[in-house]
Design a protein around this motif. Structure first.
Motif, short mmCIF file in Angstrom:
data_model
loop_
_atom_site.label_atom_id
_atom_site.label_comp_id
_atom_site.label_asym_id
_atom_site.label_seq_id
_atom_site.Cartn_x
_atom_site.Cartn_y
_atom_site.Cartn_z
N GLY A 141 0.95 -1.13 -0.01
CA GLY A 141 0.04 -0.09 -0.23
C GLY A 141 0.99 1.18 -0.01
N SER A 142 2.07 1.11 0.11
CA SER A 142 2.98 2.44 0.32
C SER A 142 3.95 2.37 -1.07
N ARG A 143 3.51 1.85 -2.00
CA ARG A 143 4.22 1.87 -3.32
C ARG A 143 4.55 3.15 -3.82
N ARG A 144 3.38 3.92 -3.95
CA ARG A 144 3.29 5.48 -4.25
C ARG A 144 4.31 6.40 -3.33
N GLY A 145 4.23 6.06 -2.08
CA GLY A 145 4.92 6.76 -1.28
C GLY A 145 6.51 6.66 -1.42
N TYR A 146 6.83 5.22 -1.68
CA TYR A 146 8.29 4.74 -1.73
C TYR A 146 8.86 5.32 -3.00
N MET A 147 7.96 5.24 -4.17
CA MET A 147 8.37 5.86 -5.61
C MET A 147 8.45 7.35 -5.34
N HIS A 148 7.77 8.20 -4.55
CA HIS A 148 8.27 9.63 -4.11
C HIS A 148 9.40 9.65 -3.48
N PHE A 149 9.66 8.91 -2.50
CA PHE A 149 10.92 8.65 -1.87
C PHE A 149 12.20 8.41 -2.71
N MET A 150 11.93 7.70 -3.63
CA MET A 150 13.16 7.58 -4.79
C MET A 150 13.18 8.79 -5.25
N ARG A 151 12.21 9.55 -5.63
CA ARG A 151 12.39 10.79 -6.60
C ARG A 151 13.46 11.91 -5.60
N ILE A 152 12.90 11.81 -4.44
CA ILE A 152 13.42 12.67 -3.44
C ILE A 152 15.13 12.07 -3.09
N ALA A 153 15.18 11.13 -3.21
CA ALA A 153 16.52 10.46 -2.74
C ALA A 153 17.42 10.84 -3.90
N ILE A 154 17.00 10.38 -5.11
CA ILE A 154 17.72 10.74 -6.28
C ILE A 154 18.13 12.51 -6.52
N PHE A 155 17.05 13.20 -6.16
CA PHE A 155 17.18 14.80 -6.10
C PHE A 155 18.35 15.05 -4.90
N VAL A 156 18.29 14.55 -3.73
CA VAL A 156 19.24 14.88 -2.81
C VAL A 156 20.58 14.63 -3.12
#
Length: 203
Positions: free
Chosen positions: A9-24
Motif C-alpha cells: 500500500g505504500s508503493r506510491r510513497g516509496y516511489m516519491h521517496f526514490m525521486r526525493i533521494a535522487i534529487f538529494v
C-alpha cells in the motif's frame, strides 16, 4: 501479512521517496561542483572519457615526462589532495578549464535532480528527469572502462586491476543503482501519463 499489506500500500510513497533521494544526491553532488576540491577531483574521469575530455584544453591531455624519463598523463602531476591548495596546481587547472567545466556540469546535474523531483507533481518532466538520470549513469559507469584510477594499481600487491575496485571505482559502481532508480521513476511516470490519457479517452 500485515507487513505485506503495508509495503504494498505504500508503493506510491516509496516511489516519491526514490525521486526525493535522487534529487538529494544530484543537488548535493552537483552543488559541490562549484568548489575547487571537487572540480579537481573529477579531472581523471573527464580527461580519460571520450565523451567528455574535449571540454578540457587539448594540450593538457598530452603526456609529459614526470622527471624520471617516464611519460605520464599531465593531470597526475597536478593533483590537489582534498583539503589542500597548491597554487601551481590551481594555475594548471585554470589553464585546463577544469573549473568552468565543473560549474557547467554541476548546473546540469542539479537541473536533472530538479526534473526528477518535479515528477511528484508533473509526470512528464519527471519522466524526462528519470531518463536523463539513467543516461547520465551510463556515462558515469563508462568510467570503469576509461579511467585507470577506478582500479587498484599494481604497486607490488597481489590484488590489482579487475575486479579490485579502488575508492574511485567503488564510488562509480554505485551509479548502477541510480540507473535503475532513473528507469524506475521514468516507468512510473509513463504509466501515470498513459493512465491519464486513457481516462480522457474513456470520458
Amino acid at each position: 501479512m500485515k507487513l505485506l499489506k503495508i509495503l504494498a500500500g505504500s508503493r506510491r510513497g516509496y516511489m516519491h521517496f526514490m525521486r526525493i533521494a535522487i534529487f538529494v544526491v544530484m543537488a548535493w553532488i552537483g552543488g559541490l561542483k562549484v568548489f575547487q576540491y571537487e572540480a579537481d577531483g573529477i579531472v581523471p574521469f573527464v580527461t580519460n572519457s571520450p565523451f567528455m575530455n574535449f571540454f578540457y584544453n587539448k594540450d593538457t591531455r598530452l603526456p609529459v615526462d614526470n622527471g624520471t624519463g617516464k611519460q605520464v598523463a599531465q593531470y597526475t602531476l597536478h593533483k590537489n589532495p582534498e583539503g589542500k591548495v597548491v597554487p601551481e596546481n590551481i594555475a594548471w587547472h585554470k589553464h585546463n578549464r577544469t573549473y568552468p567545466f565543473s560549474y557547467g556540469l554541476g548546473a546540469v546535474i542539479v537541473l536533472i535532480g530538479l526534473l526528477v523531483l518535479s515528477g511528484i507533481f508533473s509526470p512528464k518532466t519527471g519522466m524526462i528527469g528519470g531518463l536523463l538520470t539513467s543516461g547520465m549513469s551510463i556515462i558515469t559507469l563508462s568510467f570503469l572502462i576509461t579511467t585507470p584510477e577506478t582500479w587498484v594499481p599494481d604497486l607490488g600487491g597481489a590484488q590489482h586491476g579487475f575486479p579490485y575496485l579502488s575508492a574511485a571505482g567503488r564510488l562509480v559502481i554505485k551509479d548502477i543503482i541510480m540507473m535503475a532508480g532513473g528507469l524506475l521513476i521514468a516507468s512510473d511516470a509513463a504509466k501515470t501519463i498513459l493512465k491519464k490519457k486513457q481516462e480522457v479517452i474513456s470520458a
